[in-house]
Write an enzyme that holds these catalytic residues in place. Sequence first.
Site, PDB file in Angstrom:
ATOM      1  CB  SER A  41      -0.904  -0.015   1.230  1.00  0.00           C
ATOM      2  OG  SER A  41      -0.142   0.070   2.409  1.00  0.00           O
ATOM      3  CG  HIS A 154      -0.726  -5.433   4.408  1.00  0.00           C
ATOM      4  ND1 HIS A 154      -0.269  -4.669   5.450  1.00  0.00           N
ATOM      5  CD2 HIS A 154      -0.241  -4.855   3.277  1.00  0.00           C
ATOM      6  CE1 HIS A 154       0.467  -3.674   4.981  1.00  0.00           C
ATOM      7  NE2 HIS A 154       0.491  -3.765   3.663  1.00  0.00           N
ATOM      8  CD  GLU A 163      -0.064  -2.261   9.285  1.00  0.00           C
ATOM      9  OE1 GLU A 163       0.486  -2.107  10.386  1.00  0.00           O
ATOM     10  OE2 GLU A 163       0.439  -1.882   8.219  1.00  0.00           O
ATOM     11  CD  GLU A 204       2.382  -5.161   7.634  1.00  0.00           C
ATOM     12  OE1 GLU A 204       1.630  -4.865   8.578  1.00  0.00           O
ATOM     13  OE2 GLU A 204       2.926  -4.328   6.897  1.00  0.00           O
ATOM     14  CG  ASP A 241      -1.594   1.705   8.559  1.00  0.00           C
ATOM     15  OD1 ASP A 241      -2.231   2.712   8.164  1.00  0.00           O
ATOM     16  OD2 ASP A 241      -0.630   1.227   7.929  1.00  0.00           O
ATOM     17  CD  GLU A 283       0.753   3.669   9.797  1.00  0.00           C
ATOM     18  OE1 GLU A 283       1.031   3.032  10.827  1.00  0.00           O
ATOM     19  OE2 GLU A 283       1.156   3.346   8.665  1.00  0.00           O
ATOM     20  CG  ASP A 309       2.865   4.849   6.000  1.00  0.00           C
ATOM     21  OD1 ASP A 309       3.913   5.159   5.422  1.00  0.00           O
ATOM     22  OD2 ASP A 309       2.335   3.726   5.849  1.00  0.00           O
ATOM     23  CE  LYS A 334       5.600   1.951   5.841  1.00  0.00           C
ATOM     24  NZ  LYS A 334       4.344   2.074   5.054  1.00  0.00           N
ATOM     25  CG  HIS A 362       7.191  -3.940   9.030  1.00  0.00           C
ATOM     26  ND1 HIS A 362       6.571  -5.142   9.211  1.00  0.00           N
ATOM     27  CD2 HIS A 362       6.184  -3.017   9.170  1.00  0.00           C
ATOM     28  CE1 HIS A 362       5.289  -4.974   9.430  1.00  0.00           C
ATOM     29  NE2 HIS A 362       5.028  -3.699   9.421  1.00  0.00           N
ATOM     30  CE  LYS A 385       3.105  -0.041  10.302  1.00  0.00           C
ATOM     31  NZ  LYS A 385       1.913   0.448   9.619  1.00  0.00           N
TER      32      LYS A 385
HETATM   33  C1  PEP Z   1       2.045   0.413   6.089  1.00  0.00           C
HETATM   34  O1  PEP Z   1       1.155   0.838   5.344  1.00  0.00           O
HETATM   35  O2  PEP Z   1       2.298   1.005   7.129  1.00  0.00           O
HETATM   36  C2  PEP Z   1       2.825  -0.779   5.720  1.00  0.00           C
HETATM   37  C3  PEP Z   1       3.802  -1.251   6.484  1.00  0.00           C
HETATM   38  O3  PEP Z   1       2.474  -1.400   4.569  1.00  0.00           O
HETATM   39  P1  PEP Z   1       3.213  -1.266   3.171  1.00  0.00           P
HETATM   40  O4  PEP Z   1       4.629  -1.678   3.391  1.00  0.00           O
HETATM   41  O5  PEP Z   1       2.446  -2.203   2.292  1.00  0.00           O
HETATM   42  O6  PEP Z   1       3.085   0.165   2.767  1.00  0.00           O
HETATM   43 MG    MG Z   2       0.785   2.575   6.850  1.00  0.00          MG
END
Ligand code: PEP
Ligand code: MG
Length: 417
Positions: A41, A154, A163, A204, A241, A283, A309, A334, A362, A385
């Site tokens: 995503s 996911h 999430e 995940e 999330d 999130e 995010d 990230k 992650h 996370k």
């Molecule tokens: C997220 O959206 O926070 C996540 C970890 O998913 P992705 O790596 O698919 O963006």
């Molecule tokens: Mg996210």
Amino acid sequence: MNKILKVLARQVFDSRGNPTVEAEIFTKRNSARAICPSGASTGTYEAFEKRDKNNKKYLGKSVFNAVHLINTKIAKTLKGQNIHNQERIDALLINLDGTPQKKNLGANAMLAVSMAAKKLSAIVKKKPLYQTFLVKNNYKLPYPLMNIINGGAHANNGLRIQEFMIRPDCAKNFAEAMRVCFVVIKNLYELIKKKGLSISVGDEGGFAPMINSNNQALDLIVSAIKKSGFKNGKDISICLDVAANELFKKNKYSIHSKKYVTVEKSIKEYIKIIKKYKIKSIEDPFEENDWNSWNKLMKSVNKIQIVGDDLYVTNLQRLKIGFLNLSSNSILIKLNQIGTVSETLDVIKFAQAIGFKTIISHRSGDSEDTFIADLAVGTNSNQIKTGSLARSERVAKYNQLIRIEEQLGKKAKMNKI
Ligand code: PEP
Ligand code: MG
């Protein structure tokens, strides 16, 4: 001794079985390697992930071009550079690429190299990786935001929210934080099984039962917390999330049910579930360009962690907009959203300076690489996370944090939540 002798790369596979980039760097006596993760995503403004769209043998997903660029252009540029000068290494990568979204080299090529350099520098200095970032002493362990039910992009169960996580707020140390999560997950497993639902897991590691209402998932989690002898909202907090980019159409959202409704209605529903389930963190509650709705939510809730995010994509310019707009009070970090270690650290520094919580994360496609565990401790980040207590690529990060806590011994402390 400190000079880069060789840089090489290869195509390996991530936790979803997709090809990804591994880079390896050598000095005279040492070497280190790093693997780039990959999201599902993803935010529109993330740095570019280079894949060989025309290579039918790998269904357009191979990364041989990115690997080739590391083995040729990047290797030539970095040869002879001082391994300890991370900022120069990253600046050379950024210049060599020359585009705002890293479209020439690909952020996957750049990040694998950047992380490998950082790891090698720590090895040459004979220091644990976590001691080579921003923090110089008083290291703190992050609270885990542990994913326990997967939905959205996911899983394929029809759950709107991506999430559902728990944060073990009552834990006084990291090992205890893990124990609390472990007990809740085992009880959740029993509850899901008893209902005759599947105990299979999503990308995940969280369970992905075939339920399709957020409330059903939240009810299950509340029951598991209770069954484990903990108090929801006190010992443990439920965190979400939403990944609302995926639930947005023509200024309306389908977060709380399949029906698309207005922002005002969505906020009302958020307030309802915050109250009912004592949710403490949300999130990506809204879409990545919808700055106003983020601000409306911030003004409508009290003491809730609102995390950007896809909104920020670990990008300093976007974080500055969010800060001025009062869009959130926390940022998800990230590395591959921006593409180099140095740029990631700049974002963390700025976020902390403006009083934002930093949460290291992650990607849904990840690997055995544990770089982010050290990054969380080394940057004094409040939370991490990194999935559930299932799937080795997720557990590997938790195991590394257990080792770091052990190494720190009596000096180890938990961060502020
Ligand atoms: C997220 O959206 O926070 C996540 C970890 O998913 P992705 O790596 O698919 O963006
Ligand atoms: Mg996210």
